[in-house]
Design an enzyme around this catalytic site. Structure first.
Site, PDB file in Angstrom:
ATOM      1  N   HIS A 185       1.065  -1.157   0.207  1.00 61.88           N
ATOM      2  CA  HIS A 185       0.222   0.130  -0.325  1.00 61.88           C
ATOM      3  C   HIS A 185       0.478   0.971  -0.186  1.00 61.88           C
ATOM      4  O   HIS A 185       0.802   2.800  -0.327  1.00 61.88           O
ATOM      5  CB  HIS A 185      -1.179  -0.123   1.151  1.00 61.88           C
ATOM      6  CG  HIS A 185      -1.296  -0.933   1.001  1.00 61.88           C
ATOM      7  ND1 HIS A 185      -1.489  -2.572   1.679  1.00 61.88           N
ATOM      8  CD2 HIS A 185      -2.929  -1.043   0.731  1.00 61.88           C
ATOM      9  CE1 HIS A 185      -2.388  -2.942   1.575  1.00 61.88           C
ATOM     10  NE2 HIS A 185      -4.198  -1.923   1.474  1.00 61.88           N
ATOM     11  N   ASP A 255      -3.716  -5.910  -8.753  1.00 64.43           N
ATOM     12  CA  ASP A 255      -3.910  -6.226  -7.525  1.00 64.43           C
ATOM     13  C   ASP A 255      -4.369  -4.383  -7.578  1.00 64.43           C
ATOM     14  O   ASP A 255      -3.954  -3.613  -8.923  1.00 64.43           O
ATOM     15  CB  ASP A 255      -2.834  -5.887  -6.436  1.00 64.43           C
ATOM     16  CG  ASP A 255      -3.238  -6.052  -5.156  1.00 64.43           C
ATOM     17  OD1 ASP A 255      -4.646  -5.260  -4.672  1.00 64.43           O
ATOM     18  OD2 ASP A 255      -3.251  -6.294  -3.878  1.00 64.43           O
TER      19      ASP A 255
END
Length: 339
Positions: A185, A255
């Protein structure tokens, strides 16, 4: 019917804004994804899901969610109980393999009940990553265990439970996120492990379950395969490892492109993902300008990618006849807190 584009998109809130409606109608994403910010009451969720599908004119447009259990669970009480994470299933499996396997299937079947009544048709589960000591806790307790056999068995049971309930499973994060020493992230991790060890440990669950219909890539660099690009944008990883060595010929999605692990602006990210051979570009945070950038470089879903997508949708159309109360009661014999 107008063809879909190779992307899965989120939205900003609990209902679609007028600019989102126009955007989805014009850009035609193949599917959608929901996050906690989109979740309110049951009827609101059903309305949102219906609105999304209405924008693209496809009542079978898949709607995804991350509903694992533990800390990655978008539906919370009263919509769904607080379920245990994959690590709790793994702990049960290590004590009693039959009980662990059964509990994993039951939990996934319960997810399918919870999701299908809201119109949600795909769950980003099972997590097939096999963590190593010292790795980032971005996976952590989400994993079924630290050895491949546990991950294979419980991942298979989870996928079968979802499919029994007519929910499309998405295995993640192919070809393996368990060695990442950074949270994708926020940063791009590089794994320097030799290929032989990756094959034995990290790739093994994906290879064992390569028949499953859908997978999500890892934003991880594997220097033994491609030292310059993460799997999500690496043609070498996609073609030589995921399609070749692992033998996965299902529908491959990236992703989330809004994660900091990927560099470049959003048009560049989308183009690189598709050029690498990934079938679908995922964008989750609902930021309109970012979605516009993704859409500007995303092409129509066609050829092998379209065939994979059509095949994946068949898993949504078939479900067993099961007694939800009985399954909840049986699951409570393993995890009383979610009776």
């Amino acid at each position: 019917m107008t063809e879909s584009k190779s992307m899965i998109l989120g939205c900003a809130g609990k209902s679609l804004a007028p600019d989102e409606i126009r955007f989805y109608r014009d850009e035609r994403p193949w599917g959608f994804i929901l996050f906690a910010r989109n979740i309110g009451e049951a009827e609101q969720i059903r309305d949102l899901v219906s609105s999304m599908r209405g924008c693209v004119g496809r009542p079978d447009a898949p709607v995804f969610i991350d509903q694992e259990g533990g800390r990655v669970q978008r539906l919370r009480p009263p919509l769904a109980p607080n379920y245990p994470a994959g690590g709790a299933l793994g702990a049960l499996w290590r004590d009693d393999r039959e009980a662990g396997h059964r509990a994993a299937w039951l939990l996934a079947r319960l997810h399918a009940f919870d999701l299908s009544r809201l119109g949600i048709t795909a769950d980003c589960l099972p997590v097939l990553d096999v963590p190593v000591e010292g790795a980032s806790d971005v996976i952590g307790a989400r994993a079924y265990g630290k050895e491949p056999n546990a991950v294979i068995e419980l991942g298979r049971a989870s996928a079968e439970g979802l499919m029994s309930g007519g929910v499309l499973p998405v295995m993640k994060h192919i070809p393996g996120h368990g060695r990442a020493f950074a949270d994708t992230h926020f940063a791009l991790p590089t794994v320097d492990t030799p290929l032989a060890e990756l094959r034995r440990h990290d790739f093994a669950p994906f290879k064992a379950l390569n028949h499953l219909p859908m997978a999500m890539t890892a934003h991880v660099v594997y220097s033994a395969v491609d030292p310059d690009n993460p799997a999500t944008t690496s043609a070498k990883v996609v073609n030589e490892v995921i399609r070749g060595e692992i033998g996965f010929d299902g529908l491959l999605m990236s992703d989330d492109t809004s994660m900091k692990a990927l560099s470049g602006d959003f048009p560049t990210k989308a183009a690189a993902i598709l050029a690498a051979g990934v079938d679908l570009v995922l964008h989750c945070n609902g930021v309109f300008e970012e979605m516009s950038g993704i859409a500007s470089r995303t092409t129509a879903l066609e050829g092998k990618s379209l065939a994979r997508a059509e095949r994946a949708l068949t898993y949504i159309k078939s479900r067993d006849v099961a007694d939800e109360s009985a399954i909840r009661a049986e699951f409570a014999t393993y995890f009383e807190a979610v009776a």
